[in-house]
Design an enzyme around this catalytic site. Structure first.
Site, PDB file in Angstrom:
ATOM      1  N   SER A  18     -26.615  12.680  -5.020  1.00  0.00           N
ATOM      2  CA  SER A  18     -26.474  12.150  -6.370  1.00  0.00           C
ATOM      3  C   SER A  18     -27.776  12.398  -7.129  1.00  0.00           C
ATOM      4  O   SER A  18     -28.181  13.540  -7.287  1.00  0.00           O
ATOM      5  CB  SER A  18     -26.083  10.671  -6.324  1.00  0.00           C
ATOM      6  OG  SER A  18     -25.625  10.236  -7.572  1.00  0.00           O
ATOM      7  N   HIS A  58     -17.298  11.013  -4.902  1.00  0.00           N
ATOM      8  CA  HIS A  58     -18.743  10.815  -4.884  1.00  0.00           C
ATOM      9  C   HIS A  58     -19.197  10.005  -3.670  1.00  0.00           C
ATOM     10  O   HIS A  58     -20.371  10.067  -3.297  1.00  0.00           O
ATOM     11  CB  HIS A  58     -19.161  10.105  -6.177  1.00  0.00           C
ATOM     12  CG  HIS A  58     -20.610  10.243  -6.513  1.00  0.00           C
ATOM     13  ND1 HIS A  58     -21.212  11.464  -6.738  1.00  0.00           N
ATOM     14  CD2 HIS A  58     -21.595   9.308  -6.661  1.00  0.00           C
ATOM     15  CE1 HIS A  58     -22.496  11.280  -7.014  1.00  0.00           C
ATOM     16  NE2 HIS A  58     -22.749   9.990  -6.972  1.00  0.00           N
TER      17      HIS A  58
END
Length: 681
Positions: free
Chosen positions: A537, A649
């Site tokens: 991320s 994610h």
């Protein structure tokens, strides 16, 4: 589990993921004598997860499995009299519904039959009703209001399954295109539909009870809590559907159960989150952040009268961001977790305001907790143990460990110790970091090093970081020194430290990492010519940023990263994130965002880079990884690209077990090839 505890301890491997058990959602019974919790394990054969509810006596003794089966049972909630548990399960048709089970034993009884599932159960104080959340469209709400029969309840399970499959095939055949009706229009791993989460109330013991919807409108409501007198539910909902932000721009609402307009309780000028009414019905607590720069600000704990009135900020002088909280049954205290210097501890503050008290602190990470007036139950991650359940007195004293769910596995493995270190960055700012050494480290030898970078960007790692416990141990077992730190921008060191990277990603923090690597190298057992770097991320962003500005690393793995801030702003499921961070729109100042984008420096990337990304990552969409890979291939650089189907994610934290194991193995393989210089299959 086939583990030989009589043999010499072995190194931890990626496949050991299947042996690690994790606990979550501890819930104390109303009398404080028992604690229910959820045990999660990976199912190797089916490449999925199973979770069951267990119950342990607080005074000691083995925990007992209370639910079982080929399902995921979660969210245990005690009835007010302590005789029953409500919980959420996907045991029928793989769709979550709410179930009830008696503590005396017997089969769980299904309470809800919602066509689109049901979650977030909350008991009324009298134990006669349960409120919950279920997604429903405007058309479906109209049908409910018209009193049309609940078809799913009138069919047996087999017929329900057959009709559901027919509907699914018809939808796939007739509605193949994604018709976008919302913005943002996707989240998690799915495209959003015209269904919104609404609040329902159902009578627990009524024959053929039909749930009653108590909210309306095209926006989502958060799981509810009851006022003590049963007259209203406390919830959260977006105050401005056109704000285009699924996280902030909400309001705390008091929703009358018998009809009427919701009342707004939250304070203007702030973004509220996670409201929870006090057990006596007098107050509502919630977290809030200021309207300005909400993604960069820490969350503070607030109480407001349930009848409406002035909000009181309870943690204004406590310079840390609050993660989770709950009331004591007597409504005198609010307990909460917060990250401070790498440790996620448990604290409390009087509901009438007063000093914050430390309750459970030290080199550990509280991942979940519950309280009664005189007792605590909490799940801890510790440096040498990924997850276990503890109880203590209300002040944190007389701590007792109730479970040893990983004891047998840990007895067969070499666990690498974690060492804390502090160092000064380029401007004298003190940075906290940690080192995980190989289990049999010889200080006379030189070892390769891996720099791990956290995401957020305002996350906080520590000595007992639960999400990284397995990965750090695998890398150390493979002969790597692992270094990680909390550079400026991280939570846990005060608001000024957290805000230090606001509008200045990349430039404000990258030297904190590199100087930390230098300090570890200075200890003498790290080979400065065999350095590797990885992160996910924002950590993926920083990995690409650093290798575009520094050539010391011989191998890099960038995971679920953001590489072009302009493209990210137009594709992410949090479209106002960059707007708040950089205080501009990407169409007003594209150059500013480009200057802070790793892709702008791709010509300077010479480090061999492996890019890992999930194909259904709608937080940091895969388009950024595609751009970075294509550019590096065109430039003739050493680059790899692995895409994980069906994943989002959260791949590294909750993805399919085989994908999570594959991810770690690919990281080790890439580092072995390019940092260690070893030829591997």
């Amino acid at each position: 589990m086939n583990l030989n505890t009589n043999s010499a301890p072995a190194a931890i491997t990626a496949d050991d993921f299947y042996h690690i058990r994790r606990l979550e959602a501890p819930r104390l019974s109303p009398d404080g004598s028992r604690v229910a919790y959820v045990l999660i394990k990976a199912d190797k054969a089916d490449n999925t997860y199973r979770s069951d509810i267990w119950i342990a006596p607080v005074n000691g003794g083995p925990g007992k499995q209370f639910t079982a089966g080929e399902a995921r049972d979660t969210s245990p909630r005690w009835s007010p009299d302590g005789r029953r548990l409500a919980f959420v399960s996907n045991r029928h048709n793989d769709k979550n519904q709410i179930y009830l089970i008696d503590l005396d034993g017997g089969e769980a009884q299904r309470l809800t039959h919602m066509e689109n599932g049901a979650t977030g159960p909350a008991w009324s104080a009298d134990g006669q009703r349960i409120a919950f959340v279920s997604p429903v469209s405007a058309e479906e709400r109209a049908a409910e209001d018209a009193g049309e029969p609940e078809e799913a309840r009138e069919l047996d399970a087999g017929e329900r399954q057959r009709r559901a499959e027919e509907k699914k095939k018809a939808r796939e055949k007739k509605f193949d295109p994604h018709v976008v009706v919302r913005f943002p229009y996707r989240a998690g791993t799915d495209y959003l539909t015209d269904r919104y989460r609404h609040l329902y109330v159902i009578d627990v013991d009524a024959q053929d009870a039909r749930p009653m919807r108590v909210t309306d409108g095209d926006f989502d409501f958060a799981p509810p809590g009851w006022l003590a007198d049963g007259s209203a539910l406390i919830t959260w909902a977006i105050r401005d559907p056109e704000a285009h932000d699924p996280v902030f721009y909400g309001q705390v609402l008091r929703v009358p159960v018998k009809g009427g307009e919701p009342a707004v309780l939250s304070k203007a000028g702030y973004h509220p989150l996670m409201p929870l009414p006090s057990p006596d019905g007098q107050w509502v607590a919630y977290l809030h952040v200021p309207d300005k720069a909400p993604y960069s600000q820490g969350k503070r704990l607030v109480v407001v009268p349930a009848a409406g009135g002035e909000a009181i900020e309870l943690t204004a002088s406590f310079d840390a961001s609050i993660n989770d909280f709950c009331w004591t049954p007597d409504s005198r205290w609010l307990y909460f977790t917060a990250g401070v210097h790498g440790n996620n501890g448990l604290y409390r503050v009087p509901a009438t305001n007063g000093p914050v008290e430390k309750i459970v602190v030290g080199a550990r990470y509280v991942t979940g907790f519950d309280v009664t007036n005189d007792r605590l139950a909490y799940v801890l991650s510790e440096p040498d143990n990924p997850s276990d359940l503890y109880v203590a007195g209300a002040n944190g004293e007389d701590e007792k460990r109730l479970t040893k769910v990983n004891a047998r596995f840990l007895a067969t493995k070499k666990i690498s110790p974690v060492q804390e270190m502090w160092y000064e960055s380029h401007d004298g700012t003190r940075i906290q970091g940690w080192i995980v050494r190989p289990p049999d480290l010889d200080p006379a030898k030189k070892y390769p090093l891996v720099l791990e970078i956290h995401g957020g960007p305002h996350a906080m790692w520590g000595i007992a970081e639960p999400s990284m416990w397995h990965e750090y141990q695998v890398l150390a077992a493979q002969g790597y020194v692992v270094f990680y730190c909390n550079p400026r921008g991280s939570s846990g060191y005060g608001q000024d430290f957290r805000m230090a990277i606001h509008t200045n990603w990349g430039l404000a923090d990258y030297r904190d990492y590199l100087i930390g690597v230098d300090r570890v190298v200075d200890q003498g057992y790290v080979d400065p010519d065999r350095l590797a770097i990885t992160g996910g991320s924002y950590g993926g962003y920083m990995t690409a940023w650093i290798i575009g500005h520094d050539d010391r690393f011989k191998a890099a793995v960038s995971q679920r990263g953001v590489y072009d801030l302009g493209a990210f702003t137009g594709t992410t499921d949090i479209p106002r994130f960059i707007e708040h961070i950089f205080e501009t729109f990407y169409w007003d100042d594209p150059q500013k965002l480009w200057e802070h984008s790793p892709l702008a420096y791709v010509k300077d990337i010479h480090t061999p880079l492996l890019i890992l990304h999930a194909e259904r990552d709608y937080r940091a969409p895969v388009v950024g990884a595609e751009q970075l890979y294509a550019a590096l291939r065109r430039l003739g650089r050493t680059v790899g690209f692995v895409r994980y189907p069906r994943e989002g994610h959260e791949l590294s934290r909750s993805g399919e077990p085989r994908h999570r194991i594959d991810r770690i193995n690919r990281i080790v393989d890439w580092f072995d090839r390019h940092a260690k210089g070893e030829a591997t299959p």
